[in-house]
Design a protein around this motif. Structure first.
Motif, PDB file in Angstrom:
ATOM      1  N   ARG A  34      29.894  91.000  74.189  1.00 52.50           N
ATOM      2  CA  ARG A  34      30.976  91.607  74.995  1.00 52.50           C
ATOM      3  C   ARG A  34      32.345  91.459  74.365  1.00 52.50           C
ATOM      4  O   ARG A  34      33.326  91.224  75.058  1.00 52.50           O
ATOM      5  N   ASP A  35      32.387  91.529  73.053  1.00 52.68           N
ATOM      6  CA  ASP A  35      33.693  91.500  72.399  1.00 52.68           C
ATOM      7  C   ASP A  35      33.558  92.153  71.033  1.00 52.68           C
ATOM      8  O   ASP A  35      32.822  91.658  70.175  1.00 52.68           O
ATOM      9  N   ARG A  36      34.240  93.263  70.854  1.00 55.72           N
ATOM     10  CA  ARG A  36      34.115  93.997  69.595  1.00 55.72           C
ATOM     11  C   ARG A  36      34.663  93.176  68.437  1.00 55.72           C
ATOM     12  O   ARG A  36      34.103  93.172  67.348  1.00 55.72           O
ATOM     13  N   ALA A  37      35.768  92.448  68.674  1.00 52.77           N
ATOM     14  CA  ALA A  37      36.408  91.714  67.585  1.00 52.77           C
ATOM     15  C   ALA A  37      35.503  90.597  67.067  1.00 52.77           C
ATOM     16  O   ALA A  37      35.492  90.309  65.866  1.00 52.77           O
ATOM     17  N   THR A  38      34.745  89.959  67.971  1.00 52.83           N
ATOM     18  CA  THR A  38      33.853  88.877  67.532  1.00 52.83           C
ATOM     19  C   THR A  38      32.798  89.415  66.565  1.00 52.83           C
ATOM     20  O   THR A  38      32.516  88.802  65.535  1.00 52.83           O
ATOM     21  N   VAL A  39      32.236  90.576  66.905  1.00 51.78           N
ATOM     22  CA  VAL A  39      31.224  91.162  66.020  1.00 51.78           C
ATOM     23  C   VAL A  39      31.860  91.534  64.685  1.00 51.78           C
ATOM     24  O   VAL A  39      31.292  91.286  63.615  1.00 51.78           O
ATOM     25  N   ALA A  40      33.056  92.113  64.748  1.00 55.02           N
ATOM     26  CA  ALA A  40      33.760  92.494  63.514  1.00 55.02           C
ATOM     27  C   ALA A  40      33.998  91.272  62.634  1.00 55.02           C
ATOM     28  O   ALA A  40      33.761  91.309  61.419  1.00 55.02           O
ATOM     29  N   ARG A  41      34.443  90.174  63.253  1.00 60.71           N
ATOM     30  CA  ARG A  41      34.702  88.950  62.478  1.00 60.71           C
ATOM     31  C   ARG A  41      33.417  88.384  61.898  1.00 60.71           C
ATOM     32  O   ARG A  41      33.390  87.909  60.762  1.00 60.71           O
ATOM     33  N   ALA A  42      32.336  88.441  62.689  1.00 63.74           N
ATOM     34  CA  ALA A  42      31.056  87.923  62.200  1.00 63.74           C
ATOM     35  C   ALA A  42      30.639  88.654  60.933  1.00 63.74           C
ATOM     36  O   ALA A  42      30.239  88.031  59.939  1.00 63.74           O
ATOM     37  N   ILE A  43      30.762  89.978  60.945  1.00 62.18           N
ATOM     38  CA  ILE A  43      30.369  90.765  59.779  1.00 62.18           C
ATOM     39  C   ILE A  43      31.267  90.433  58.593  1.00 62.18           C
ATOM     40  O   ILE A  43      30.804  90.223  57.465  1.00 62.18           O
ATOM     41  N   ALA A  44      32.573  90.372  58.862  1.00 60.64           N
ATOM     42  CA  ALA A  44      33.522  90.100  57.781  1.00 60.64           C
ATOM     43  C   ALA A  44      33.270  88.727  57.168  1.00 60.64           C
ATOM     44  O   ALA A  44      33.209  88.572  55.947  1.00 60.64           O
ATOM     45  N   ARG A  45      33.105  87.727  58.027  1.00 62.09           N
ATOM     46  CA  ARG A  45      32.906  86.361  57.534  1.00 62.09           C
ATOM     47  C   ARG A  45      31.599  86.251  56.751  1.00 62.09           C
ATOM     48  O   ARG A  45      31.552  85.654  55.672  1.00 62.09           O
ATOM     49  N   ALA A  46      30.541  86.849  57.305  1.00 60.91           N
ATOM     50  CA  ALA A  46      29.242  86.790  56.629  1.00 60.91           C
ATOM     51  C   ALA A  46      29.310  87.479  55.269  1.00 60.91           C
ATOM     52  O   ALA A  46      28.786  86.979  54.278  1.00 60.91           O
ATOM     53  N   ALA A  47      30.012  88.608  55.221  1.00 63.02           N
ATOM     54  CA  ALA A  47      30.106  89.350  53.955  1.00 63.02           C
ATOM     55  C   ALA A  47      30.869  88.530  52.923  1.00 63.02           C
ATOM     56  O   ALA A  47      30.466  88.447  51.764  1.00 63.02           O
ATOM     57  N   LEU A  48      31.976  87.928  53.345  1.00 60.46           N
ATOM     58  CA  LEU A  48      32.771  87.141  52.402  1.00 60.46           C
ATOM     59  C   LEU A  48      32.002  85.915  51.928  1.00 60.46           C
ATOM     60  O   LEU A  48      32.026  85.575  50.753  1.00 60.46           O
ATOM     61  N   ALA A  49      31.299  85.265  52.854  1.00 61.37           N
ATOM     62  CA  ALA A  49      30.540  84.070  52.480  1.00 61.37           C
ATOM     63  C   ALA A  49      29.429  84.433  51.498  1.00 61.37           C
ATOM     64  O   ALA A  49      29.205  83.729  50.516  1.00 61.37           O
ATOM     65  N   SER A  50      28.751  85.551  51.761  1.00 65.85           N
ATOM     66  CA  SER A  50      27.674  85.970  50.854  1.00 65.85           C
ATOM     67  C   SER A  50      28.252  86.242  49.477  1.00 65.85           C
ATOM     68  O   SER A  50      27.657  85.927  48.458  1.00 65.85           O
ATOM     69  N   ARG A  51      29.425  86.850  49.461  1.00 63.68           N
ATOM     70  CA  ARG A  51      30.054  87.205  48.201  1.00 63.68           C
ATOM     71  C   ARG A  51      30.391  85.961  47.389  1.00 63.68           C
ATOM     72  O   ARG A  51      30.127  85.871  46.199  1.00 63.68           O
ATOM     73  N   GLU A  52      30.973  84.953  48.062  1.00 60.74           N
ATOM     74  CA  GLU A  52      31.375  83.752  47.349  1.00 60.74           C
ATOM     75  C   GLU A  52      30.171  83.000  46.800  1.00 60.74           C
ATOM     76  O   GLU A  52      30.207  82.436  45.723  1.00 60.74           O
ATOM     77  N   ALA A  53      29.096  82.997  47.585  1.00 63.37           N
ATOM     78  CA  ALA A  53      27.941  82.203  47.203  1.00 63.37           C
ATOM     79  C   ALA A  53      27.094  82.889  46.136  1.00 63.37           C
ATOM     80  O   ALA A  53      26.370  82.245  45.410  1.00 63.37           O
ATOM     81  N   ARG A  54      27.197  84.203  46.072  1.00 56.88           N
ATOM     82  CA  ARG A  54      26.318  84.925  45.151  1.00 56.88           C
ATOM     83  C   ARG A  54      26.836  84.810  43.729  1.00 56.88           C
ATOM     84  O   ARG A  54      27.958  85.191  43.432  1.00 56.88           O
ATOM     85  N   THR A  55      26.025  84.269  42.881  1.00 59.97           N
ATOM     86  CA  THR A  55      26.476  84.084  41.508  1.00 59.97           C
ATOM     87  C   THR A  55      25.954  85.198  40.614  1.00 59.97           C
ATOM     88  O   THR A  55      26.582  85.564  39.638  1.00 59.97           O
ATOM     89  N   GLU A  95      33.762  99.667  56.533  1.00 63.53           N
ATOM     90  CA  GLU A  95      33.668 100.769  57.499  1.00 63.53           C
ATOM     91  C   GLU A  95      33.118 100.285  58.829  1.00 63.53           C
ATOM     92  O   GLU A  95      33.576 100.695  59.897  1.00 63.53           O
ATOM     93  N   ARG A  96      32.116  99.417  58.764  1.00 60.81           N
ATOM     94  CA  ARG A  96      31.545  98.880  60.006  1.00 60.81           C
ATOM     95  C   ARG A  96      32.581  98.071  60.762  1.00 60.81           C
ATOM     96  O   ARG A  96      32.728  98.184  61.978  1.00 60.81           O
ATOM     97  N   VAL A  97      33.319  97.244  60.002  1.00 58.91           N
ATOM     98  CA  VAL A  97      34.334  96.402  60.641  1.00 58.91           C
ATOM     99  C   VAL A  97      35.410  97.282  61.265  1.00 58.91           C
ATOM    100  O   VAL A  97      35.823  97.074  62.413  1.00 58.91           O
ATOM    101  N   THR A  98      35.853  98.295  60.515  1.00 58.28           N
ATOM    102  CA  THR A  98      36.888  99.192  61.038  1.00 58.28           C
ATOM    103  C   THR A  98      36.407  99.870  62.317  1.00 58.28           C
ATOM    104  O   THR A  98      37.149  99.980  63.292  1.00 58.28           O
ATOM    105  N   ALA A  99      35.157 100.324  62.297  1.00 61.86           N
ATOM    106  CA  ALA A  99      34.620 101.008  63.480  1.00 61.86           C
ATOM    107  C   ALA A  99      34.598 100.082  64.687  1.00 61.86           C
ATOM    108  O   ALA A  99      34.826 100.509  65.820  1.00 61.86           O
ATOM    109  N   LEU A 100      34.345  98.785  64.433  1.00 60.18           N
ATOM    110  CA  LEU A 100      34.293  97.829  65.545  1.00 60.18           C
ATOM    111  C   LEU A 100      35.683  97.516  66.086  1.00 60.18           C
ATOM    112  O   LEU A 100      35.837  97.155  67.251  1.00 60.18           O
ATOM    113  N   LEU A 101      36.687  97.645  65.228  1.00 60.66           N
ATOM    114  CA  LEU A 101      38.042  97.337  65.685  1.00 60.66           C
ATOM    115  C   LEU A 101      38.657  98.520  66.425  1.00 60.66           C
ATOM    116  O   LEU A 101      39.700  98.400  67.051  1.00 60.66           O
ATOM    117  N   ARG A 102      37.985  99.678  66.337  1.00 58.78           N
ATOM    118  CA  ARG A 102      38.424 100.845  67.113  1.00 58.78           C
ATOM    119  C   ARG A 102      37.625 100.878  68.406  1.00 58.78           C
ATOM    120  O   ARG A 102      36.557 100.272  68.497  1.00 58.78           O
TER     121      ARG A 102
END
Lengths: 128, 327
Positions: free
Chosen positions: B218-239, B251-258
């Motif tokens: 029940r919160d669009r911003a929480t889902v947007a943050r979850a995706i953003a955080r997960a994406a950044l974490a995956s990026r940092e960890a991936r060697t 695009e997904r994050v932007t759509a969730l913030l609208r």
């Protein structure tokens, strides 16, 4: 309490779904937690006894260890319950999301530009 | 004559081109179903028309003609399809069918592997946690399916965002998105112009699961943050591997913030109309092909009429109709 509409739909599934949430909370914590602390981590405000039942079930399945601490128990996830090291699960994790028939990873890879956009977003929301 | 074959082809190409932009403007669930319908109709019509055009040449092989009881010579004289075109269609059908079978084989093998893996994984209400610091999460279809998450992923997400992640993956399994993905893949194998549609379809499925997660937390911003955080974490960890592709995550994050997309009946109606035109014109094409074969068959037996048709090739069809009427 959940609104009736959603409660009705999720009612039957709730125990199984909650089981996953409890295990996820224990893994996320990184240290042993009591039933009350686990409950604080869960959405939807489940009853304390429900959480306790689920923890017991996870313990019976061998997914969670239990240690006595005063009058209560502390719970921690069993590391490598999936037989991760032995069963070649590395491959599953490494390519799991890349196989097209299996669903895509939660997140795909990012370009540098993407990365900046997302970091700005997270910083922005933290400032709120 | 030619136009009745090329109309379904044109409609099929239009569907392939117009469905992805329409999908981007629709709510994700509607978009996924619209794209799926467009993919199936476009690929089906494409393959059928190519098959029909190609068959006008294959049917001239004496053995095939004997089996179908039409005259190969008459057919050759009267076919509405140029020989090179028909030959190209035969080739295309062979190649596309090969690609389809290969995609089907691969897809089924991957699904079977996922099913086997599901059976072997420990189960906590459909969740399996793998003890690995690399953040990763995906849904593994099976009976029942599993959400597979690494402990590294769970540790980077706060409680609300963790809830969003699990709801997202649960949505993939509950709505059987792997079946959608397989159909998108098969249609793109059959009809190469559907490849962009396959990508749009995959994106619509991710958005669909995101919106389901919104309904759960029940919160669009929480889902947007979850995706953003997960994406950044995956990026940092991936060697390994280069992350050069522009992923759909922003695009997904932007759509969730609208605010959520409005229903657009007009767009759905346009795609539905195209699909109907495609099917109807396909029926017409089949009908006209049937008439060509009918005439080749009807005139194969009595010799005198054969002479008439040879004398008047351009009026051949008129002659057939007269002859039918007189029977």
């Amino acid at each position: 309490m959940e609104p009736a509409a959603e409660g009705g739909r999720q009612g039957r599934r709730a125990p199984g779904k909650l089981e996953g949430e409890v295990l996820a909370a224990l893994w996320a914590a990184g240290e042993p937690l009591g039933a009350g602390a686990v409950r604080d981590q869960l959405a939807g405000d489940p009853a304390y006894t429900t959480v306790l039942t689920i923890l017991t079930r996870l313990h019976d399945k061998g997914l969670v260890t239990r240690q006595r601490s005063g009058r209560a128990h502390l719970y921690a996830p069993v590391r490598d319950a999936a037989g991760y090291a032995a069963a070649g699960m590395h491959d599953l994790l490494a390519q799991g999301g890349d196989r097209a028939a299996v669903l895509a990873r939660f997140v795909s890879e990012l370009s540098e530009e993407d990365e900046r956009v997302l970091e700005r977003l997270l910083r922005g929301s933290a400032a709120d | 004559m030619g136009i009745s074959f090329y109309l379904p082809l044109a409609a099929s190409v239009l569907l392939a081109v117009l469905a992805p932009p329409a999908g981007r403007r629709l709510p994700p669930r509607t978009a996924a179903w619209t794209l799926l319908t467009a993919a199936v109709v476009a690929a089906g019509a494409w393959a059928t028309v190519l098959g029909m055009l190609g068959f006008t040449l294959v049917a001239q092989i004496p053995q095939v003609a004997a089996e179908g009881r039409w005259s190969p010579h008459l057919l050759a004289a009267d076919t509405p399809v140029e020989r090179p075109v028909a030959a190209a269609c035969v080739l295309a059908v062979v190649v596309c069918t090969g690609a389809l079978l290969l995609a089907l084989w691969r897809g089924m093998r991957e699904l079977a592997a996922a099913w086997r893996e599901c059976r072997g994984l420990p189960d906590a209400g459909g969740l399996t946690v793998l003890d690995d610091p690399v953040p990763a999460a995906f849904a593994l279809p099976g009976s029942p399916g599993r959400i597979v998450v690494s402990s590294g992923m769970l540790r980077v997400l706060p409680a609300g965002e963790r809830h969003a992640l699990l709801a997202h993956e649960r949505a993939h399994l509950a709505h059987r998105h792997h079946v959608f993905l397989l159909v998108f893949r098969l249609s793109a194998a059959l009809h190469p112009l559907l490849r962009p549609l396959m990508r749009s379809g995959g994106f619509a499925l991710e958005r669909w699961a995101d919106e389901d997660a919104v309904a759960a937390v029940r919160d669009r911003a929480t889902v947007a943050r979850a995706i953003a955080r997960a994406a950044l974490a995956s990026r940092e960890a991936r060697t390994r591997g280069l992350a050069a592709t522009n992923g759909p995550v922003p695009e997904r994050v932007t759509a969730l913030l609208r605010p959520p997309a409005r229903r657009r009946r007009d767009l759905v109606a346009v795609i539905a109309c195209l699909a109907v035109v495609c099917c109807a014109s396909l029926g017409q094409a089949a009908d006209s092909l049937d008439r060509v074969f009918d005439s080749a068959a009807a005139t194969a037996a009595p010799a005198p009429r054969l002479a008439v048709h040879k004398a008047l090739p351009e009026e051949f069809h008129g002659a057939v109709h007269v002859e039918r009427g007189s029977r």
